[in-house]
Design an enzyme around this catalytic site. Structure first.
Site, PDB file in Angstrom:
ATOM      1  N   TYR A   6      43.506  59.869  26.409  1.00 13.56           N
ATOM      2  CA  TYR A   6      42.412  60.451  26.527  1.00 13.56           C
ATOM      3  C   TYR A   6      42.449  62.029  26.023  1.00 13.56           C
ATOM      4  O   TYR A   6      41.535  62.818  25.791  1.00 13.56           O
ATOM      5  CB  TYR A   6      41.709  60.663  27.517  1.00 13.56           C
ATOM      6  CG  TYR A   6      42.435  60.933  29.160  1.00 13.56           C
ATOM      7  CD1 TYR A   6      42.733  62.211  29.324  1.00 13.56           C
ATOM      8  CD2 TYR A   6      43.236  59.830  29.630  1.00 13.56           C
ATOM      9  CE1 TYR A   6      43.396  62.592  30.332  1.00 13.56           C
ATOM     10  CE2 TYR A   6      43.847  60.176  30.652  1.00 13.56           C
ATOM     11  CZ  TYR A   6      43.914  61.725  31.238  1.00 13.56           C
ATOM     12  OH  TYR A   6      45.014  61.963  32.007  1.00 13.56           O
ATOM     13  N   GLY A   7      43.795  62.485  26.064  1.00 16.01           N
ATOM     14  CA  GLY A   7      44.151  63.956  25.783  1.00 16.01           C
ATOM     15  C   GLY A   7      44.785  64.256  24.636  1.00 16.01           C
ATOM     16  O   GLY A   7      44.600  64.103  23.515  1.00 16.01           O
ATOM     17  N   THR A   8      46.158  64.950  24.990  1.00 13.83           N
ATOM     18  CA  THR A   8      46.982  65.448  23.775  1.00 13.83           C
ATOM     19  C   THR A   8      47.446  64.586  23.030  1.00 13.83           C
ATOM     20  O   THR A   8      48.286  64.748  22.088  1.00 13.83           O
ATOM     21  CB  THR A   8      47.769  66.405  24.445  1.00 13.83           C
ATOM     22  OG1 THR A   8      48.685  65.635  25.565  1.00 13.83           O
ATOM     23  CG2 THR A   8      47.073  67.590  25.102  1.00 13.83           C
ATOM     24  N   LEU A   9      47.584  62.979  23.384  1.00 14.83           N
ATOM     25  CA  LEU A   9      47.885  62.000  22.520  1.00 14.83           C
ATOM     26  C   LEU A   9      47.202  61.457  21.651  1.00 14.83           C
ATOM     27  O   LEU A   9      47.357  60.498  20.838  1.00 14.83           O
ATOM     28  CB  LEU A   9      48.500  60.907  23.690  1.00 14.83           C
ATOM     29  CG  LEU A   9      49.854  61.241  24.223  1.00 14.83           C
ATOM     30  CD1 LEU A   9      49.933  60.259  25.321  1.00 14.83           C
ATOM     31  CD2 LEU A   9      51.155  61.021  23.277  1.00 14.83           C
ATOM     32  N   GLU A  69      54.644  61.392  31.129  1.00 16.92           N
ATOM     33  CA  GLU A  69      53.400  61.684  31.856  1.00 16.92           C
ATOM     34  C   GLU A  69      53.741  61.738  33.379  1.00 16.92           C
ATOM     35  O   GLU A  69      53.083  62.585  34.015  1.00 16.92           O
ATOM     36  CB  GLU A  69      52.545  60.520  31.495  1.00 16.92           C
ATOM     37  CG  GLU A  69      51.870  60.363  29.880  1.00 16.92           C
ATOM     38  CD  GLU A  69      50.978  61.499  29.782  1.00 16.92           C
ATOM     39  OE1 GLU A  69      50.863  62.473  30.386  1.00 16.92           O
ATOM     40  OE2 GLU A  69      50.191  61.408  28.713  1.00 16.92           O
TER      41      GLU A  69
END
Length: 113
Positions: A6-9, A69
Site C-alpha cells: 500500500y505504500g513505498t512498494l 518490513e
C-alpha cells in the site's frame, strides 16, 4: 504467495524495484485499515479502507520484503482480497503523523526519507 502493498512498494514508488520480478495481479481496497504517513506510510487497524496492489511473489522475494518490513516496525498479517488471501504488513505501534482520509498513498505528496 500473494502480498498486498500500500505504500513505498507500489508502482512508481521508491521501493517498487523489490517487485520487478513479481506478477502484478491487480488493485483492491481492504476494509478495516487506516493509512497514516509520518516519515513512512503505514497501515493500522481502523475504520477506513486501504488501497493495495496485489502481487504473486516467490519465496525469496517474500523473505527479502518481510525482513525489511519487520525490521522497520511492521508485522505481517493475512487479509482477504479479491485475488485471495494475501500478506499485508501493518504498523505495530500507535499511530502518529497524518491520517490519509482516502486510504490511497497516491494522494500523498511523499517527500521521501
Amino acid at each position: 504467495m500473494k502480498i498486498a502493498v500500500y505504500g513505498t512498494l507500489r508502482k512508481g514508488k521508491p521501493l517498487h524495484d523489490y517487485l520487478r520480478e513479481s506478477k502484478f495481479l491487480g488493485e483492491d481496497w481492504i476494509e478495516g485499515y487506516d493509512l497514516y504517513v509520518d516519515v513512512l506510510p503505514y497501515a493500522v487497524k481502523g475504520e477506513g479502507r486501504l488501497k493495495v496492489e496485489i502481487y504473486e511473489v516467490d519465496e525469496e522475494t517474500f523473505e527479502r520484503i518481510s525482513r525489511m518490513e519487520v525490521n522497520a516496525g511492521y508485522k505481517p498479517v493475512e487479509v482477504d482480497t479479491k485475488f485471495g488471501r494475501a500478506i499485508l504488513w501493518k504498523w505495530v505501534h500507535e499511530p502518529s503523523g497524518e491520517r490519509v482520509e482516502s486510504g490511497d498513498f497516491d494522494d500523498v505528496e511523499f517527500k521521501g526519507w
